[in-house]
Design a protein around this motif. Structure first.
Motif: not given
Length: 188
Positions: A143-161
Protein backbone atom coordinates in the motif's frame (compact mmCIF):
# COMPACT_ATOMS: atom_id res chain seq x y z
CA UNK A 1 13.31 30.01 -12.69
CA UNK A 2 14.70 29.51 -16.18
CA UNK A 3 12.44 29.30 -19.21
CA UNK A 4 13.17 25.64 -19.89
CA UNK A 5 12.35 24.78 -16.29
CA UNK A 6 9.03 26.59 -16.56
CA UNK A 7 8.27 24.79 -19.80
CA UNK A 8 9.14 21.46 -18.19
CA UNK A 9 6.87 22.19 -15.23
CA UNK A 10 4.09 23.29 -17.56
CA UNK A 11 4.43 20.23 -19.77
CA UNK A 12 4.60 17.85 -16.83
CA UNK A 13 1.62 19.50 -15.18
CA UNK A 14 -0.41 19.41 -18.37
CA UNK A 15 0.43 15.76 -18.98
CA UNK A 16 -0.47 14.86 -15.40
CA UNK A 17 -3.76 16.72 -15.56
CA UNK A 18 -4.50 15.09 -18.92
CA UNK A 19 -3.92 11.66 -17.38
CA UNK A 20 -6.22 12.44 -14.44
CA UNK A 21 -8.91 13.85 -16.73
CA UNK A 22 -8.70 10.81 -18.97
CA UNK A 23 -9.08 8.50 -16.01
CA UNK A 24 -12.06 10.45 -14.68
CA UNK A 25 -13.82 11.05 -17.99
CA UNK A 26 -13.21 7.86 -19.91
CA UNK A 27 -16.24 5.95 -21.05
CA UNK A 28 -16.29 2.21 -20.50
CA UNK A 29 -17.67 0.23 -23.44
CA UNK A 30 -21.02 -1.28 -22.54
CA UNK A 31 -21.35 -5.04 -22.80
CA UNK A 32 -17.66 -5.68 -23.41
CA UNK A 33 -16.94 -9.34 -24.03
CA UNK A 34 -14.89 -11.52 -21.74
CA UNK A 35 -12.65 -14.33 -22.96
CA UNK A 36 -15.55 -16.81 -22.57
CA UNK A 37 -17.93 -14.63 -24.62
CA UNK A 38 -20.06 -13.61 -21.65
CA UNK A 39 -21.19 -10.05 -21.31
CA UNK A 40 -19.53 -8.15 -18.46
CA UNK A 41 -22.51 -5.80 -18.29
CA UNK A 42 -24.74 -8.64 -17.11
CA UNK A 43 -22.74 -9.61 -14.06
CA UNK A 44 -20.37 -6.66 -13.61
CA UNK A 45 -17.38 -8.88 -14.42
CA UNK A 46 -18.06 -11.10 -11.41
CA UNK A 47 -18.10 -14.43 -13.28
CA UNK A 48 -14.59 -14.01 -14.68
CA UNK A 49 -13.28 -12.72 -11.37
CA UNK A 50 -14.77 -15.62 -9.42
CA UNK A 51 -13.19 -18.10 -11.82
CA UNK A 52 -9.85 -16.52 -10.93
CA UNK A 53 -10.66 -16.74 -7.23
CA UNK A 54 -11.04 -12.98 -6.94
CA UNK A 55 -14.77 -12.45 -6.59
CA UNK A 56 -16.19 -8.98 -6.37
CA UNK A 57 -17.99 -9.82 -3.15
CA UNK A 58 -15.12 -10.08 -0.69
CA UNK A 59 -17.12 -12.39 1.55
CA UNK A 60 -18.35 -14.80 -1.19
CA UNK A 61 -14.87 -15.91 -2.27
CA UNK A 62 -11.85 -16.15 0.00
CA UNK A 63 -8.96 -14.06 -1.34
CA UNK A 64 -5.60 -14.97 0.08
CA UNK A 65 -2.98 -12.60 1.35
CA UNK A 66 -0.73 -13.70 -1.52
CA UNK A 67 -3.39 -12.75 -4.07
CA UNK A 68 -3.77 -9.32 -2.46
CA UNK A 69 0.01 -8.86 -2.64
CA UNK A 70 -0.06 -9.91 -6.30
CA UNK A 71 -2.74 -7.29 -7.01
CA UNK A 72 -0.73 -4.63 -5.16
CA UNK A 73 2.38 -5.55 -7.16
CA UNK A 74 0.49 -5.31 -10.45
CA UNK A 75 -0.86 -1.87 -9.46
CA UNK A 76 2.67 -0.66 -8.68
CA UNK A 77 3.90 -2.11 -11.99
CA UNK A 78 1.09 -0.31 -13.84
CA UNK A 79 1.99 2.96 -12.10
CA UNK A 80 5.64 2.56 -13.06
CA UNK A 81 4.71 1.97 -16.70
CA UNK A 82 2.52 5.07 -16.70
CA UNK A 83 5.31 7.15 -15.12
CA UNK A 84 7.66 6.08 -17.91
CA UNK A 85 5.03 6.92 -20.53
CA UNK A 86 4.42 10.31 -18.93
CA UNK A 87 8.14 11.11 -19.03
CA UNK A 88 8.16 10.31 -22.74
CA UNK A 89 5.04 12.41 -23.34
CA UNK A 90 6.57 15.29 -21.37
CA UNK A 91 9.70 15.09 -23.51
CA UNK A 92 7.48 15.09 -26.61
CA UNK A 93 5.66 18.17 -25.28
CA UNK A 94 8.94 20.01 -24.94
CA UNK A 95 9.81 19.26 -28.56
CA UNK A 96 6.37 19.88 -30.12
CA UNK A 97 3.56 22.32 -29.52
CA UNK A 98 0.52 20.12 -28.73
CA UNK A 99 -2.94 21.24 -27.69
CA UNK A 100 -4.93 19.67 -24.87
CA UNK A 101 -6.80 17.15 -27.05
CA UNK A 102 -3.57 15.92 -28.63
CA UNK A 103 -2.07 15.40 -25.18
CA UNK A 104 -5.26 13.67 -24.02
CA UNK A 105 -5.22 11.35 -27.04
CA UNK A 106 -1.56 10.56 -26.48
CA UNK A 107 -2.18 9.69 -22.81
CA UNK A 108 -5.15 7.48 -23.79
CA UNK A 109 -2.93 5.56 -26.21
CA UNK A 110 -0.37 4.61 -23.58
CA UNK A 111 -2.51 4.06 -20.50
CA UNK A 112 -2.03 0.50 -19.19
CA UNK A 113 -5.00 -1.70 -18.34
CA UNK A 114 -6.38 -1.22 -14.83
CA UNK A 115 -5.24 -4.21 -12.71
CA UNK A 116 -8.47 -4.18 -10.69
CA UNK A 117 -10.70 -4.07 -13.77
CA UNK A 118 -8.68 -6.87 -15.34
CA UNK A 119 -9.52 -9.04 -12.33
CA UNK A 120 -13.13 -7.85 -12.10
CA UNK A 121 -12.68 -6.24 -8.69
CA UNK A 122 -14.34 -2.96 -7.79
CA UNK A 123 -12.49 -0.33 -5.81
CA UNK A 124 -14.85 -0.85 -2.86
CA UNK A 125 -14.21 -4.60 -2.82
CA UNK A 126 -10.47 -4.02 -3.06
CA UNK A 127 -10.73 -1.63 -0.13
CA UNK A 128 -12.42 -4.39 1.88
CA UNK A 129 -9.65 -6.83 0.96
CA UNK A 130 -7.02 -4.34 2.09
CA UNK A 131 -8.88 -3.79 5.36
CA UNK A 132 -9.03 -7.53 5.91
CA UNK A 133 -5.27 -7.92 5.43
CA UNK A 134 -4.16 -4.57 6.89
CA UNK A 135 -2.31 -6.20 9.77
CA UNK A 136 0.11 -7.95 7.39
CA UNK A 137 3.38 -5.98 7.06
CA UNK A 138 3.88 -7.00 3.40
CA UNK A 139 0.42 -5.76 2.45
CA UNK A 140 1.12 -2.49 4.27
CA UNK A 141 4.40 -2.08 2.35
CA UNK A 142 2.51 -2.71 -0.89
CA UNK A 143 0.00 0.00 0.00
CA UNK A 144 2.85 2.38 0.83
CA UNK A 145 4.42 1.67 -2.56
CA UNK A 146 1.13 2.46 -4.31
CA UNK A 147 0.83 5.71 -2.39
CA UNK A 148 4.34 6.65 -3.44
CA UNK A 149 5.80 6.67 0.05
CA UNK A 150 9.56 7.08 -0.23
CA UNK A 151 11.86 4.58 1.37
CA UNK A 152 12.80 5.53 4.90
CA UNK A 153 15.90 7.73 4.96
CA UNK A 154 19.03 6.34 6.50
CA UNK A 155 19.58 7.33 10.13
CA UNK A 156 21.27 10.69 10.32
CA UNK A 157 20.34 11.58 6.74
CA UNK A 158 18.73 15.01 6.55
CA UNK A 159 16.07 16.00 4.06
CA UNK A 160 16.83 19.09 1.96
CA UNK A 161 15.58 22.37 3.37
CA UNK A 162 13.03 24.10 1.17
CA UNK A 163 12.05 27.58 2.28
CA UNK A 164 8.34 28.17 2.81
CA UNK A 165 8.49 31.06 0.33
CA UNK A 166 9.59 28.65 -2.42
CA UNK A 167 6.76 26.21 -1.62
CA UNK A 168 4.24 29.06 -1.83
CA UNK A 169 5.69 30.10 -5.22
CA UNK A 170 5.37 26.57 -6.57
CA UNK A 171 1.77 26.29 -5.38
CA UNK A 172 0.91 29.68 -6.88
CA UNK A 173 2.41 28.56 -10.19
CA UNK A 174 0.44 25.29 -10.09
CA UNK A 175 -2.77 27.23 -9.40
CA UNK A 176 -2.09 29.54 -12.33
CA UNK A 177 -1.44 26.59 -14.66
CA UNK A 178 -4.55 24.74 -13.49
CA UNK A 179 -6.70 27.83 -14.05
CA UNK A 180 -5.32 28.18 -17.60
CA UNK A 181 -5.93 24.48 -18.24
CA UNK A 182 -9.46 24.77 -16.90
CA UNK A 183 -10.17 27.68 -19.25
CA UNK A 184 -8.83 25.64 -22.16
CA UNK A 185 -10.89 22.63 -21.06
CA UNK A 186 -14.08 24.69 -20.95
CA UNK A 187 -13.52 25.75 -24.57
CA UNK A 188 -13.53 22.14 -25.71
Amino acid sequence: METWQRMLLYAGGAAGVAAVLYYLLREEPEGSKTAEGEEDAEDGGRSQAKKKGLGTDAQSVEVTKEQVQEILDSIVESQEKMKAHMKAITKELLEKQLDFMQIYTRVCEVQPEDPLARRGISMMDFDQLLSKHQSDPQVRRGIERIMGAPDAPAPGEKAPDVPARRIVEVHAFMLQELEMLLQQFHTI
